[in-house]
Design a protein around this motif. Structure first.
Motif, PDB file in Angstrom:
ATOM      1  N   ILE A 141       0.997  -1.197   0.071  1.00 21.40           N
ATOM      2  CA  ILE A 141      -0.070   0.011   0.054  1.00 21.40           C
ATOM      3  C   ILE A 141       0.758   1.118   0.193  1.00 21.40           C
ATOM      4  CG2 ILE A 141      -1.744   1.233   1.229  1.00 21.40           C
ATOM      5  CD1 ILE A 141      -2.510  -1.590   0.190  1.00 21.40           C
ATOM      6  N   GLY A 142       0.644   2.013  -1.049  1.00 23.47           N
ATOM      7  CA  GLY A 142       1.355   3.231  -1.107  1.00 23.47           C
ATOM      8  C   GLY A 142       2.815   3.276  -2.010  1.00 23.47           C
ATOM      9  N   SER A 143       2.815   2.050  -2.781  1.00 19.16           N
ATOM     10  CA  SER A 143       3.881   1.977  -3.392  1.00 19.16           C
ATOM     11  C   SER A 143       4.147   2.880  -4.546  1.00 19.16           C
ATOM     12  CB  SER A 143       3.914   0.444  -4.001  1.00 19.16           C
ATOM     13  OG  SER A 143       2.823   0.299  -4.719  1.00 19.16           O
ATOM     14  N   ASP A 144       2.859   3.354  -4.864  1.00 15.89           N
ATOM     15  CA  ASP A 144       2.748   4.516  -5.839  1.00 15.89           C
ATOM     16  C   ASP A 144       1.797   5.504  -4.976  1.00 15.89           C
ATOM     17  OD1 ASP A 144       4.476   4.086  -8.026  1.00 15.89           O
ATOM     18  OD2 ASP A 144       2.717   2.969  -8.925  1.00 15.89           O
ATOM     19  N   LEU A 145       2.230   6.715  -4.728  1.00 17.34           N
ATOM     20  CA  LEU A 145       1.519   7.648  -4.103  1.00 17.34           C
ATOM     21  C   LEU A 145       1.410   9.055  -4.741  1.00 17.34           C
ATOM     22  CD1 LEU A 145       0.035   8.559  -1.231  1.00 17.34           C
ATOM     23  CD2 LEU A 145       2.243   9.004  -0.445  1.00 17.34           C
ATOM     24  N   ILE A 146       0.107   9.236  -5.222  1.00 20.18           N
ATOM     25  CA  ILE A 146      -0.207  10.309  -5.969  1.00 20.18           C
ATOM     26  C   ILE A 146      -0.795  11.480  -5.349  1.00 20.18           C
ATOM     27  CG2 ILE A 146      -0.989  11.063  -8.452  1.00 20.18           C
ATOM     28  CD1 ILE A 146      -0.524   7.780  -8.628  1.00 20.18           C
ATOM     29  N   CYS A 147      -0.417  12.647  -5.317  1.00 15.95           N
ATOM     30  CA  CYS A 147      -1.193  13.761  -4.324  1.00 15.95           C
ATOM     31  C   CYS A 147      -1.696  14.660  -5.481  1.00 15.95           C
ATOM     32  CB  CYS A 147      -0.100  14.241  -3.745  1.00 15.95           C
ATOM     33  SG  CYS A 147       0.786  13.130  -2.561  1.00 15.95           S
ATOM     34  N   TYR A 148      -2.820  15.029  -5.449  1.00 18.23           N
ATOM     35  CA  TYR A 148      -3.379  16.334  -5.986  1.00 18.23           C
ATOM     36  C   TYR A 148      -3.758  17.230  -5.104  1.00 18.23           C
ATOM     37  CZ  TYR A 148      -3.856  12.633  -9.678  1.00 18.23           C
ATOM     38  OH  TYR A 148      -3.789  11.797 -10.951  1.00 18.23           O
ATOM     39  N   PRO A 149      -3.599  18.446  -5.483  1.00 16.85           N
ATOM     40  CA  PRO A 149      -4.248  19.547  -4.751  1.00 16.85           C
ATOM     41  C   PRO A 149      -5.791  19.554  -4.630  1.00 16.85           C
ATOM     42  CG  PRO A 149      -2.689  20.548  -6.588  1.00 16.85           C
ATOM     43  CD  PRO A 149      -2.975  19.065  -6.581  1.00 16.85           C
ATOM     44  N   THR A 150      -6.329  19.566  -6.094  1.00 17.40           N
ATOM     45  CA  THR A 150      -7.825  19.405  -6.177  1.00 17.40           C
ATOM     46  C   THR A 150      -8.204  18.436  -7.195  1.00 17.40           C
ATOM     47  OG1 THR A 150      -8.123  21.714  -5.457  1.00 17.40           O
ATOM     48  CG2 THR A 150      -9.887  20.740  -6.375  1.00 17.40           C
ATOM     49  N   ILE A 151      -9.114  17.619  -6.896  1.00 16.77           N
ATOM     50  CA  ILE A 151      -9.679  16.735  -7.695  1.00 16.77           C
ATOM     51  C   ILE A 151     -11.198  16.350  -7.586  1.00 16.77           C
ATOM     52  CG2 ILE A 151      -7.726  15.339  -8.791  1.00 16.77           C
ATOM     53  CD1 ILE A 151      -8.311  13.135  -6.662  1.00 16.77           C
ATOM     54  N   SER A 152     -11.781  15.911  -8.462  1.00 14.83           N
ATOM     55  CA  SER A 152     -13.099  15.456  -8.409  1.00 14.83           C
ATOM     56  C   SER A 152     -13.511  14.591  -6.935  1.00 14.83           C
ATOM     57  CB  SER A 152     -13.932  14.934  -9.465  1.00 14.83           C
ATOM     58  OG  SER A 152     -13.183  13.702  -9.952  1.00 14.83           O
ATOM     59  N   SER A 153     -12.818  13.409  -7.108  1.00 20.62           N
ATOM     60  CA  SER A 153     -13.008  12.522  -5.997  1.00 20.62           C
ATOM     61  C   SER A 153     -11.834  11.542  -5.874  1.00 20.62           C
ATOM     62  CB  SER A 153     -14.429  11.687  -5.920  1.00 20.62           C
ATOM     63  OG  SER A 153     -14.211  10.546  -5.552  1.00 20.62           O
ATOM     64  N   THR A 154     -11.099  11.457  -4.791  1.00 27.55           N
ATOM     65  CA  THR A 154     -10.156  10.315  -5.162  1.00 27.55           C
ATOM     66  C   THR A 154     -10.374   8.931  -5.577  1.00 27.55           C
ATOM     67  OG1 THR A 154     -10.221   9.854  -2.473  1.00 27.55           O
ATOM     68  CG2 THR A 154      -8.590  11.491  -3.128  1.00 27.55           C
ATOM     69  N   ASN A 155     -11.855   8.545  -5.134  1.00 26.67           N
ATOM     70  CA  ASN A 155     -12.375   7.254  -5.636  1.00 26.67           C
ATOM     71  C   ASN A 155     -12.478   7.133  -6.944  1.00 26.67           C
ATOM     72  OD1 ASN A 155     -12.701   6.165  -2.776  1.00 26.67           O
ATOM     73  ND2 ASN A 155     -14.171   5.019  -3.556  1.00 26.67           N
ATOM     74  N   THR A 156     -13.008   8.359  -7.500  1.00 34.82           N
ATOM     75  CA  THR A 156     -13.446   8.389  -8.967  1.00 34.82           C
ATOM     76  C   THR A 156     -11.693   8.426  -9.949  1.00 34.82           C
ATOM     77  OG1 THR A 156     -15.149   9.841  -8.796  1.00 34.82           O
ATOM     78  CG2 THR A 156     -14.300   9.838 -11.045  1.00 34.82           C
ATOM     79  N   VAL A 157     -10.866   9.110  -9.435  1.00 38.01           N
ATOM     80  CA  VAL A 157      -9.628   9.077 -10.128  1.00 38.01           C
ATOM     81  C   VAL A 157      -8.916   7.515  -9.876  1.00 38.01           C
ATOM     82  CG1 VAL A 157      -7.316  10.169  -9.859  1.00 38.01           C
ATOM     83  CG2 VAL A 157      -9.373  11.558 -10.126  1.00 38.01           C
ATOM     84  N   ALA A 158      -8.990   7.061  -8.659  1.00 38.77           N
ATOM     85  CA  ALA A 158      -8.370   5.838  -8.468  1.00 38.77           C
ATOM     86  C   ALA A 158      -9.153   4.680  -9.410  1.00 38.77           C
ATOM     87  CB  ALA A 158      -8.618   5.375  -7.117  1.00 38.77           C
ATOM     88  N   LYS A 159     -10.375   5.022  -9.523  1.00 36.66           N
ATOM     89  CA  LYS A 159     -10.974   3.869 -10.493  1.00 36.66           C
ATOM     90  C   LYS A 159     -10.423   4.051 -11.907  1.00 36.66           C
ATOM     91  CE  LYS A 159     -15.503   3.783  -9.307  1.00 36.66           C
ATOM     92  NZ  LYS A 159     -17.001   4.245  -9.534  1.00 36.66           N
ATOM     93  N   GLU A 160     -10.301   5.314 -12.330  1.00 36.59           N
ATOM     94  CA  GLU A 160      -9.846   5.512 -13.672  1.00 36.59           C
ATOM     95  C   GLU A 160      -8.542   4.837 -13.625  1.00 36.59           C
ATOM     96  OE1 GLU A 160     -11.935   9.696 -14.222  1.00 36.59           O
ATOM     97  OE2 GLU A 160      -9.951   9.646 -14.181  1.00 36.59           O
TER      98      GLU A 160
ATOM     99  N   GLU B  10     -16.054  16.825  -5.755  1.00 36.19           N
ATOM    100  CA  GLU B  10     -17.158  15.915  -5.543  1.00 36.19           C
ATOM    101  C   GLU B  10     -17.085  14.795  -5.045  1.00 36.19           C
ATOM    102  OE1 GLU B  10     -18.576  15.216  -9.840  1.00 36.19           O
ATOM    103  OE2 GLU B  10     -17.587  17.048 -10.143  1.00 36.19           O
ATOM    104  N   GLY B  11     -16.617  15.127  -3.349  1.00 37.70           N
ATOM    105  CA  GLY B  11     -16.354  13.932  -2.477  1.00 37.70           C
ATOM    106  C   GLY B  11     -17.778  13.064  -2.435  1.00 37.70           C
TER     107      GLY B  11
END
Ligand code: BT5
Length: 260
Positions: free
Chosen positions: A25-44, A63-64
């Motif tokens: 867990i966290g082998s890749d860690l991608i940080c964004y200032p602002t996104i719609s939802s971390t779940n949506t981006v992780a799904k993509e 859009e949390g």
């Protein structure tokens, strides 16, 4: 800038990757200032073949998401907002879902010394007030499980109580602990506990007893919504698959798979 400030600043904005000491867990860690939802981006990202254990973190979500189409509120930098890409076997799903709230309880204990509890199915409460929530989304292609996204939101300084749709007590970690924690104080602990729990699940060991020990719902009067159905009664027990057995006032029982 004195040494303490410098350390603090470094902790808030880690310039170099910190050593998490996790296996997956966290082998890749991608940080964004602002996104719609971390779940949506992780799904993509999962759909594009992201590595298992990839973590998407955001300072703010526009859009949390909560469960069942509900919203998750935050303001910039006030909350830990993250989602992890996993490729579990379908049989592990209930336990992986439980690992989100259990890792949060362990992380809160480790970073603040406070005991929190789990309100079925996956809310985390301190002193009876909601401090964190978990959104577990599974991506199927036909009958085949492609990926699972484990999203966790923890209020660190955020005060959500003035929102009109908040109908139950809420809180944040710094108010409860009297500490001045940031995302970077919590994240390593949360990821390490998630890592430990996920490896245990993968290795065939059962996290259900530890999760159940943190659940405060059993024996209480509850009102559970599942789809259009609302059931009220006493929460009699929780099964290892995470379903709740509720005893209605007329003595009959009903098993609820998910609810609030
Ligand atoms: C949850 O849903 O509690 C799951 C929340 C998961 C949020 C994380 S943040 C990172 C990741 N990316 C996302 O887009 N989501 C996940 P549920 O049990 O349905 O609770 C939602 C309800 O909690 C809402 O209808 C509000 O009433 C209330 N709520 C909204 N924001 C809150 C907050 N910050 N703290 C406490 N309660 C909140």
């Amino acid at each position: 800038m004195n040494e303490e400030d410098r350390d603090r600043n470094r902790a808030r904005h880690p310039a170099t990757p910190f050593n998490l000491g996790t296996t997956l867990i966290g082998s890749d860690l991608i940080c964004y200032p602002t996104i719609s939802s971390t779940n949506t981006v992780a799904k993509e990202m999962a759909m594009q073949g992201a590595r298992e254990g990839t973590v998407v973190l955001a300072e703010q979500q526009t859009e949390g998401k909560g469960r069942m189409g509900r919203k998750w509120y935050s303001s910039p930098g006030s909350s830990l907002l993250m989602s992890t890409v996993l490729y579990p076997e379908a049989a592990w799903l209930p336990q992986v879902n439980m690992s989100g709230s259990l890792a949060t309880v362990r992380c809160i204990r480790q970073t603040t010394g406070l005991e929190s509890s789990i309100k079925w199915p996956n809310d985390v409460l301190i002193h009876g007030k909601k401090v964190a929530g978990v959104l577990f989304e599974n991506i199927f292609q036909g009958s085949q499980l492609r990926a699972a996204i484990l999203g966790i939101g923890i209020n660190i300084t955020f005060d959500v109580s003035l929102r009109p749709d908040i109908t139950y007590p809420t809180t944040n970690l710094n108010t409860e602990s009297g500490r001045d924690l940031t995302v970077w104080d919590l994240l390593p602990s949360l990821l390490r506990h998630l890592d430990q729990l996920y490896l245990r699940i993968k290795g065939g060991s059962d996290i259900f007893p530890e999760w159940l020990a943190a659940v405060e719902t059993v024996g209480k009067q509850v009102k559970v919504r599942s789809g259009n159905r609302i059931e009220e009664g006493t929460a009699e027990r929780i099964n290892p698959d995470g379903s709740l057995v509720l005893r209605r006032p007329d003595g009959t029982r009903v098993t609820m798979v998910t609810g609030e």
